[in-house]
Design an enzyme around this catalytic site. Structure first.
Site, PDB file in Angstrom:
ATOM      1  CG  ASP A   1      -5.360  28.510  56.172  1.00  0.00           C
ATOM      2  OD1 ASP A   1      -5.387  29.042  55.050  1.00  0.00           O
ATOM      3  OD2 ASP A   1      -5.383  29.148  57.228  1.00  0.00           O
ATOM      4  CG  ASP A   2      -7.109  20.738  56.083  1.00  0.00           C
ATOM      5  OD1 ASP A   2      -5.889  20.555  56.233  1.00  0.00           O
ATOM      6  OD2 ASP A   2      -7.981  19.891  56.340  1.00  0.00           O
TER       7      ASP A   2
END
Lengths: 293, 293, 293, 293
Positions: free
Chosen positions: D237-238
């Site tokens: 999620d980065d």
């Protein structure tokens, strides 16, 4: 019984009310519920200051309600609705509405609706798709839904509408959705289904009514385009608006781009309007809607 | 020299171009810059497919540019603009535009503009506020800006406009902002300042042009209200749109609520349009704008 | 008496209620109103399903209400609040709240608030501006509002807060707004004014809490930036959120651009939160808010 | 040849460039095009001020271009890319990308993608759907697309990934879309397909990463929820964000409501990200994206 999406309780009743405003209305309705051991799940009201009209949506739990289901309408009418001169609609949330989709050649709203239907997002039965073109038959087939095509001409329009009414009756249709259906319905047809036909128009009404709104939007050089879902009335694109939304555009967007971006608006705006209708959150008043949410 | 907000470099030049589209345009312009040791800070272009028109905004650093400032226009015109039949506007970013604000009785846009001015958000000089009412004199005084009131009647309209033109000239005004100025300017006035008068209209045009759009929006029962900033042309509320935005509303909002919510839209939409104009990012083409951003 | 913006009626009372959910709550409250000849102007309720907590906001007209103003609280408490174990707050809409603004060096929210105040948009008295910097004194002077500067150091923090409390008491302040006030308040201070300090944070919390959120947003490469207005609690940037909004950004925007665009969000989001608070539409529950609108 | 949606011309070439910034870059590229009789259809550039990096997307018409298709890469590299130390990607717009969809049990993004595919909105081939659950096989069947199910356990994860890579190779897949695929890919897998795996996460990152973001959003009491589409990197999620959007919510919305409203965001945000990718408008730089639009 199925789980009902969006419902606070599957064994509940919703009443939609409008009447002249006066003191004691909320108290009378809520007392009727409390007195008969109902538990209010949701209550919302609105007063139109200009016309002094009162609107209300109340939902209560039927689990321990003392009045049998079949007598609620009669009791409520006698004790509350009649004395206050109320116009009422009652819905048991367990009753699943039956919907017909009208479509022409653009499939994005149809696809979107069927995906929601397929996933159980909506508590609705969709047994019927009606079209004036054969293009969407394949989509209907994929989802196993009956597809009826009517070749409409200037000459046979009323004849066809008569056949459509019969079809709608035979499928026991409660609500119709015009999911980019490129035909104008006759006044009689519209009146017969007042408040039960939902349309999606591809502009932020009242701007760009009628045909080819994306072309008009491009010509005017607007910086937002929109979509509007409304109940159909005899005046084209002039019915009570349920939902609207817009998206930003700029000089780089061609008419084709506007149409592409607009499709995403259309399907979401239409779906929200249908959600409100299925949740019995909409009331039509003059040419506007009350949407309790 | 002051720091210029939003400018990529304070010692730079911006050229806005439009001309018939043909091969080699970008190459010709960029080669002129590179050949004379300029560094391109920003370049953006657009082609209108229908009219085959080419638009471009290019900004380059003047620090090591070989052509003296005073000769750039002449050189660019001879070498590039003339051969390609370009329509050009040149701006040195160090030149601070001078703005006049026209206002009537509503102060929200005026206040908002002056707060931005006060904080240095805009690279602009605002020496003059013009009004047809005395109400905003106090606000002008607070910020130490000259305030001129003109009592306009049907009879003296042209006379007043003549006086206003003289005033604008004496203050060397480059751009006028109608910040809720409730007067219609004459065609002659508008033509003289073509592309230099920015208006804010309190609806999403083309819906609800003219007076009292919030009342009309309420009557129609729309679920969004909007604001539109545009260049003023002879056709009221029909000029090229620079910026638009909307906000959601519902049946609970009275006309007064719409106006209150709308004010926040108006001031932000107007401020964005002014920003684009001050950054020399806008080109008018037919009745639309190109806004390079 | 002044006209109260946003109020349905100037001679009305608002009660905010929360208590354990049970049957008959709405009926009991509305019956109290109806029985004493009050006319309900607005009613809204909410049930938190997880904690089984009931929330309500009711406003009624006092024009023909049978209980004298001074006895309403006692009567309502005895007849309704006590039996149902309700937590209640009563407000007469005619009572004008007194607000203090805390500000540091950025003036956009302050300017925006004072413009609203100046135009009569809010029914509020703003007699006091507090700052830890001298910069905004000039703005306060323009609007004729008292300005108190406190030079805060690590050493004198508690001492200063004691002086501030005294100042707030002497000005009879009901609600404080931190309009980009760059100081952390002590836990004791915050507790004393629970539910009465509104802050604006320049990010969409919980993303980017703490200092320099626009720098963090730029680093992360987000495509939207936001602003959040919340009640201040002992946990920094973690209090109950009242309002949030966002705006789209892209790779072209520098940190400075994000800050510029963000300022427009901050002032509008803060103003909306203040509006809700002044309208007595907010209830704090655990770490969330109920905002009846 | 098929019509390519969104393409300015079907016989064109797109080059994506990034390199250290210096004078003359735009001039060099555009001169190469003009000199060889190409017509620039679109040009866009960006300079990252901090890292002094230059980015560019240029598309030109091949109709009368003097260099044969097979030699363009070599000629451009020798004449332009090598001297300026450019990192380049070339795409012929006629080449149709091949996409695989990874999905688990939620079908809304899958349905939405297939509806777009079915209608020809995207110029792409989707020959393969991969899942760790059998649920979506029926949907794949409806659209006549191969469906491969992998029962993944802790033990067989790497083994399965090896099989998946083989499958992707055999289908000649260019780009993968994780349409709510609830499995974390190994670092090796992710690295091998750098910049070619697009994910949709159901929150406005960096808020609420990881599992159950709607539950977290509900707990925090946020007033907006969001969705984020990003390229997948080793950090969950980065990865670099391509698109984000949000929608307003309030205290009435349960976790279930947030999920329902969020679904509409997820599918639209994902579709926009895919559109940008398919149009070759995205460049990854550090952990951010340049999205030319």
């Amino acid at each position: 019984m199925d789980k009902i999406p969006g419902a606070t309780n599957r064994d509940s009743i919703i009443i939609l009310i409008h009447c002249p405003d006066k003191k004691g209305l909320v108290s009378a309705v809520t007392r009727f519920v409390a007195h008969n051991n109902g538990n209010i799940l949701e209550i919302d009201q609105h007063v139109d200051k200009l016309s002094k009209t009162f609107f209300m949506r109340v939902e209560w739990d039927l689990d321990e309600f003392l009045i049998p289901d079949d007598d609620i309408e009669k009791e409520f009418t006698e004790q509350i609705a009649a004395p206050f001169d109320m116009n009422c609609q009652l819905f048991f949330t367990r009753d699943k509405p039956r919907m017909a989709i009208f479509v022409s050649r653009y499939g994005h709203c149809l696809h979107d609706m069927l995906a929601r239907y397929d996933s159980g997002e909506w508590y609705v039965e969709i047994p019927l798709i009606v079209s004036n073109h054969p293009d969407m038959r394949q989509v209907a087939d994929r989802f196993g839904i009956d597809f009826h095509e009517f070749r409409i001409t200037k000459e046979n329009k009323l004849e066809i509408e008569a056949a459509q009414k019969e079809l709608l009756a035979s499928y026991q249709i409660d609500v119709m959705v015009l999911a980019r259906y490129m035909q104008i319905l006759s006044d009689d047809f519209v009146k017969e289904y007042h408040g039960r036909i939902i349309n999606i128009h591809h502009s932020f009404l009242p701007a760009f009514p009628g045909a080819r709104p994306y072309h008009s939007a491009f010509q005017r050089g607007v910086k937002v385009i929109g979509a509007t879902s409304h109940y159909v009335t005899a005046d084209l694109d002039d019915g009570p608006i349920i939902e609207q939304d817009v998206i930003h555009v700029n000089h780089r967007h061609s008419v084709e781009d506007l149409a592409r971006k607009g499709r995403d608006l259309e399907k979401v705006v239409l779906a929200r309007a249908i959600w409100h209708h299925l949740q019995r959150r909409t009331l039509i008043f003059e040419n506007r809607t009350i949407v309790f949410q």
